[in-house]
Design an enzyme around this catalytic site. Structure first.
Site, PDB file in Angstrom:
ATOM      1  N   SER A   1       8.298  -9.140   1.581  1.00  0.00           N
ATOM      2  CA  SER A   1       9.265  -9.475   0.453  1.00  0.00           C
ATOM      3  C   SER A   1      10.486  -8.593   0.387  1.00  0.00           C
ATOM      4  O   SER A   1      10.496  -7.514   1.012  1.00  0.00           O
ATOM      5  CB  SER A   1       8.413  -9.340  -0.883  1.00  0.00           C
ATOM      6  OG  SER A   1       9.444  -9.457  -1.838  1.00  0.00           O
TER       7      SER A   1
ATOM      8  N   TYR B   1       3.897  -4.617  -7.313  1.00  0.00           N
ATOM      9  CA  TYR B   1       4.248  -5.519  -6.073  1.00  0.00           C
ATOM     10  C   TYR B   1       5.281  -4.921  -5.367  1.00  0.00           C
ATOM     11  O   TYR B   1       4.738  -4.957  -3.975  1.00  0.00           O
ATOM     12  CB  TYR B   1       4.757  -6.841  -6.832  1.00  0.00           C
ATOM     13  CG  TYR B   1       5.152  -7.962  -5.699  1.00  0.00           C
ATOM     14  CD1 TYR B   1       4.167  -8.730  -5.039  1.00  0.00           C
ATOM     15  CD2 TYR B   1       6.418  -7.976  -5.288  1.00  0.00           C
ATOM     16  CE1 TYR B   1       4.729  -9.563  -4.051  1.00  0.00           C
ATOM     17  CE2 TYR B   1       6.706  -9.050  -4.326  1.00  0.00           C
ATOM     18  CZ  TYR B   1       5.994  -9.982  -3.791  1.00  0.00           C
ATOM     19  OH  TYR B   1       6.158 -10.747  -2.859  1.00  0.00           O
TER      20      TYR B   1
END
Length: 266
Positions: free
Chosen positions: A144, A157
């Site tokens: 990501s 995250y």
């Protein structure tokens, strides 16, 4: 372009999601035997139905990857059904808990790290013997933008993805002389069920519809996404397929950003 991987065998984890199923489609179209794995058998069946008539039918294996034993079990099932794999795409992941740092518990942190980092470590370790046997292999980690550009409302995250990026870079040094190449792909705000859930929550909070939530998110939270839209999962899958291919034979330890410019640094 012929990616020169017809006849290879791939395992995709997190395969029922948007990026996972599009990656399966791209590899199937290249003549790859594809094993799709995810937690839910129903979700996998839905993904197979979405794929429709391709050159071959993917093998489906429902498997939770929350323990090392589960990863070993997945490797055994893969070996039983298709033999050794040549390609591993680690796509399993969750957004996890979001919000202010002081609102996020230890359990929230453990969940994100277990799913986003440790599941990839476990699956890689379990499938590594098969990947090393062939003298040619590819591992791609779906990462990501948050790995290098963290956001303060998604810290578990972000930290888990930063760990995954570091793991991938380190691992790329371990087996390259055996022909096993390791790379990462880092998308930003792709049109998937994961970001749908994020936008539905945002729409509720702001009293708007999905389009309004997406537009405000792009304006307020992702100002460097110069194309001004969510990415498409097939746009990520095409980069993953390239990294799985013979065409990427000199690419190792790289992180390909598929982010419309979202990351604001070099």
């Amino acid at each position: 372009m012929d990616l020169e991987i017809a006849g290879r065998t791939a395992l995709i984890t997190g395969a029922a999601g948007g990026i996972g199923r599009h990656t399966a489609a791209a590899l199937l179209d290249e003549g790859v035997t594809v094993v799709m794995s995810d937690q839910s058998a129903d979700d996998l069946e839905e993904a197979r139905a979405w794929l429709g008539e391709r050159r071959s039918v993917p093998v489906l294996i429902a498997q939770d990857l929350s323990t090392d034993a589960a990863a070993v079990e997945l490797a055994a099932k893969v070996a039983e059904q298709v033999g050794d794999i040549d390609i591993l795409v680690n796509g399993a992941g969750i957004t996890g808990a979001t919000g202010a740092f002081h609102e996020i518990s230890d359990d929230d942190w453990v969940e994100a790290i277990t799913t986003n980092l440790l599941s990839a470590v476990r699956v890689t370790r379990a499938l590594l013997p098969a990947l090393r046997r062939g003298g040619w292999g590819r591992i791609v980690y779906v990462n990501s933008e948050d790995a290098v550009q963290p956001y303060d409302d998604e810290l578990p995250y972000c930290a888990s993805k930063a760990g995954l990026l570091s793991f991938a870079k380190g691992l790329s040094r371990s087996y390259a002389d055996e022909g096993l190449l390791v790379n990462s792909v880092s998308p930003a705000f792709i049109n998937t069920p994961m970001t749908d859930a994020m936008m539905e929550k945002r729409a509720d909070e702001k009293g708007t519809d999905m389009d309004g939530a997406i537009d405000s998110f792009l304006d307020e939270e992702r100002p460097y996404m110069e194309l001004g839209r969510r990415g498409l999962p097939e746009e990520v899958a095409s980069v993953i397929a390239f990294l799985c291919s013979e065409r990427a034979s000199f690419v190792n330890g790289s992180n390909y950003r598929v982010d419309s410019g979202s990351v604001a640094t070099l």
